[in-house]
Scaffold this motif. Sequence first.
Motif, PDB file in Angstrom:
ATOM      1  N   PRO A 127      13.141  22.867  -1.775  1.00  0.00           N
ATOM      2  CA  PRO A 127      12.051  22.259  -1.000  1.00  0.00           C
ATOM      3  C   PRO A 127      11.151  21.341  -1.815  1.00  0.00           C
ATOM      4  O   PRO A 127      10.480  20.493  -1.256  1.00  0.00           O
ATOM      5  N   HIS A 128      11.160  21.514  -3.144  1.00  0.00           N
ATOM      6  CA  HIS A 128      10.257  20.709  -3.975  1.00  0.00           C
ATOM      7  C   HIS A 128      10.925  19.449  -4.520  1.00  0.00           C
ATOM      8  O   HIS A 128      10.342  18.732  -5.314  1.00  0.00           O
ATOM      9  N   ALA A 186      17.387  12.798  -2.716  1.00  0.00           N
ATOM     10  CA  ALA A 186      18.193  12.271  -3.823  1.00  0.00           C
ATOM     11  C   ALA A 186      18.258  13.278  -4.974  1.00  0.00           C
ATOM     12  O   ALA A 186      19.319  13.470  -5.583  1.00  0.00           O
ATOM     13  N   GLU A 187      17.133  13.936  -5.262  1.00  0.00           N
ATOM     14  CA  GLU A 187      17.112  14.923  -6.366  1.00  0.00           C
ATOM     15  C   GLU A 187      17.953  16.144  -6.019  1.00  0.00           C
ATOM     16  O   GLU A 187      18.646  16.693  -6.871  1.00  0.00           O
ATOM     17  N   ASN A 188      17.880  16.568  -4.758  1.00  0.00           N
ATOM     18  CA  ASN A 188      18.724  17.661  -4.304  1.00  0.00           C
ATOM     19  C   ASN A 188      20.198  17.317  -4.526  1.00  0.00           C
ATOM     20  O   ASN A 188      20.953  18.101  -5.084  1.00  0.00           O
ATOM     21  N   THR A 189      20.544  16.120  -4.086  1.00  0.00           N
ATOM     22  CA  THR A 189      21.947  15.702  -4.155  1.00  0.00           C
ATOM     23  C   THR A 189      22.402  15.536  -5.596  1.00  0.00           C
ATOM     24  O   THR A 189      23.557  15.795  -5.926  1.00  0.00           O
ATOM     25  N   GLY A 190      21.477  15.096  -6.466  1.00  0.00           N
ATOM     26  CA  GLY A 190      21.851  14.868  -7.855  1.00  0.00           C
ATOM     27  C   GLY A 190      21.770  16.111  -8.730  1.00  0.00           C
ATOM     28  O   GLY A 190      22.173  16.072  -9.896  1.00  0.00           O
ATOM     29  N   ALA A 218      16.795   8.908   1.145  1.00  0.00           N
ATOM     30  CA  ALA A 218      16.924   9.471  -0.196  1.00  0.00           C
ATOM     31  C   ALA A 218      15.609   9.968  -0.793  1.00  0.00           C
ATOM     32  O   ALA A 218      15.602  10.929  -1.553  1.00  0.00           O
ATOM     33  N   ASP A 219      14.500   9.328  -0.439  1.00  0.00           N
ATOM     34  CA  ASP A 219      13.233   9.681  -1.084  1.00  0.00           C
ATOM     35  C   ASP A 219      12.406  10.671  -0.276  1.00  0.00           C
ATOM     36  O   ASP A 219      11.284  11.005  -0.659  1.00  0.00           O
ATOM     37  N   ARG A 220      12.945  11.144   0.831  1.00  0.00           N
ATOM     38  CA  ARG A 220      12.208  12.121   1.634  1.00  0.00           C
ATOM     39  C   ARG A 220      12.312  13.518   1.018  1.00  0.00           C
ATOM     40  O   ARG A 220      13.230  13.804   0.252  1.00  0.00           O
ATOM     41  N   LEU A 221      11.389  14.389   1.429  1.00  0.00           N
ATOM     42  CA  LEU A 221      11.488  15.809   1.072  1.00  0.00           C
ATOM     43  C   LEU A 221      12.198  16.528   2.217  1.00  0.00           C
ATOM     44  O   LEU A 221      12.117  16.097   3.370  1.00  0.00           O
ATOM     45  N   PRO A 222      12.881  17.629   1.913  1.00  0.00           N
ATOM     46  CA  PRO A 222      13.640  18.334   2.969  1.00  0.00           C
ATOM     47  C   PRO A 222      12.812  18.652   4.210  1.00  0.00           C
ATOM     48  O   PRO A 222      13.308  18.547   5.322  1.00  0.00           O
ATOM     49  N   ARG A 223      11.526  19.022   4.017  1.00  0.00           N
ATOM     50  CA  ARG A 223      10.746  19.427   5.191  1.00  0.00           C
ATOM     51  C   ARG A 223      10.455  18.256   6.118  1.00  0.00           C
ATOM     52  O   ARG A 223      10.018  18.459   7.243  1.00  0.00           O
ATOM     53  N   GLN A 224      10.700  17.018   5.640  1.00  0.00           N
ATOM     54  CA  GLN A 224      10.472  15.855   6.499  1.00  0.00           C
ATOM     55  C   GLN A 224      11.714  15.489   7.306  1.00  0.00           C
ATOM     56  O   GLN A 224      11.728  14.479   7.986  1.00  0.00           O
TER      57      GLN A 224
END
Lengths: 350, 277
Positions: A88-89, A93-97, A127-133
């Motif tokens: 969630p933090h 893109a960071e999740n995927t990477g 890519a630049d969104r956070l999961p909660r969005q």
Amino acid sequence: MARLELESLSRHYGATVAVRDVTLDIPDGEFLVLLGPSGCGKTTTLRMVAGFVEPSGGSIRLRGEDITRRPPWRRNTGMVFQNYALFPHMTVAENTGFGLEMRKVPKAEREAQAREALRMVRLEALADRLPRQLSGGQQQRVALARALAIRPDVLLLDEPLSNLDAKLREEVRIEIRELQRRLGLTTIMVTHDQEEALTMADRLVVMAEGAIRQVGTQRDLYERPADRFVAGFVGRSTFLSGTVEAPGRFRTTGGLALACDPGAPPGRAVLALRPEAIGLDPPPHADNRLGGEVELLSYLGPVLEMHVRLSPEDRVVVHLANRAGLAAPRIGDRVALGWPAGAGMVFAEP
Amino acid sequence: MRAGALLLPATLVVVAGLLLPLLLLFRYSLNAFVPGQFMVEAVTAANYVKFFTDPFYLAVLWRTLRVAALVTVICLILGFPLAYVLARTQSRHKNLLIIAVVLPLFVGNAVRAAGWMVAFGAKGAVNASLLGLGLITRPIDIMYTETAVVIGIVAVNLPFMVLSLQSVIEGIDRAVEEAAFNLGAPPGAMLRRVLLPLAMPGVLAGSILTFILGMNAYATPVLLGGPRFQTMGPLVYGQFIEQNNWPFGGAIAFVLMAVTLLLTTLANLVVQRRMRR
């Protein structure tokens, strides 16, 4: 060539057996579905492949290597969790990477590969969104992209569609299937939804009470179910209990004399009938020809579902194709039903 | 209106019991102290100037900060694994485990410190054990050292840290940890990149609580630190009760409060900025 072999895999929790003696050989690129009711051991099996649950016995081989005792972070399996389990933090893109970061892929290359994975699920714009969005469907696709980005040897899907609404589920089903085929990924999916299983699988494994009941294609399971459980779990069946009195002769506990498969051994048994195998107004020389009273009628669109009482003890479910000119019976009508002897599946009862 | 009515009793207590005395104390801290005459009405910053220009008092402040920071870090290191196990356990006895963590708080601070005195003394349990095992040849000094004070305060503060962390870790989906493992993160990397960042609100809350309690500790430094180990809490007490210097005592109390508030606010801001990015 990511072939996955499970050999006599089992898992006990104290005295309870979650998984017993599961042996499967999954060739490279196959989409295998583990199907069964909750508590049947399908998820535990998947979690043993991922390395989250340690097997009590048996072994797991991936690309011919024994990975039974290898920790999850050294297995290279890509898992999509039921609730997605996105970080969630971190941004999309960071999740995927993340998996590539753990593999010490240089930053520029990592970002390019993550972007490529996001493109596969058509989410590069977020890519630049956070999961909660994100919406549920978008989160699901990020979870898929994250698992694909590490180029896993096996893709593991744990009820990946159960949190989506019905319409979206159908879309994502097709999307996952096409992606899997294009990438040639060996895949195991766990589900309790038989429609999902039938539409996505190359091959299915039906499990109950921790053990495999049957392995086969959709046609194998539907037309030649191995036991009464499979006949009831995959597709619908009406079960008539009774006795095989002589080769080809079945008598229900309600007293009906029916023609059945002559190969069925004599003794107590159940006769399973698919709803669409039973027809209205059969020809006079039909194997089975019975009269009954319509007790329940449901209009389901493509088919009309009738519950017909054949004897005080015996009631069958019949699906009539909803064709033009169908003279639909009404509740309380007397109807004539029939089916060929070979349409009934006989399972011996203990 | 109804919300206002619900808030009224607590508000009254806070105003009458905390804000008014604080205002009064602040006013006192601006007064002058003339020996023999007690407190003399004035408006002067002399008490604050005295504190910040005298190396002795600055050393006390520095020592207090060091002890509180050390206690906080130790509580975090000891508390995190404990909180994690408590948060993730499937045991039926989870409630008992939580009570066991809180159990030390059932004993008053002074009583507990007395217990530590027995343990730490030259002939105490710790030295007796180490001597008996042949690990040391003469008793080591634990009593009346910073080490004793830190150990004593850690023992008091640890439950607060553990409970703050546990409640936050419980809210973190276990599947997120598994996802990190699945993507190739060994436990250390999972902790650094996933668990700790997500547990940050708990780390912050627990640390602030522990730090404040550490800054304001009284019984433990007095009993385990001895007369020569001065920290801010006992210093305030001494000015009020032993020196009868209320203006200076008030000033020290305000310095202590201001420094504590400043540091915790600062920590809050830094962490929140880093988390938002």
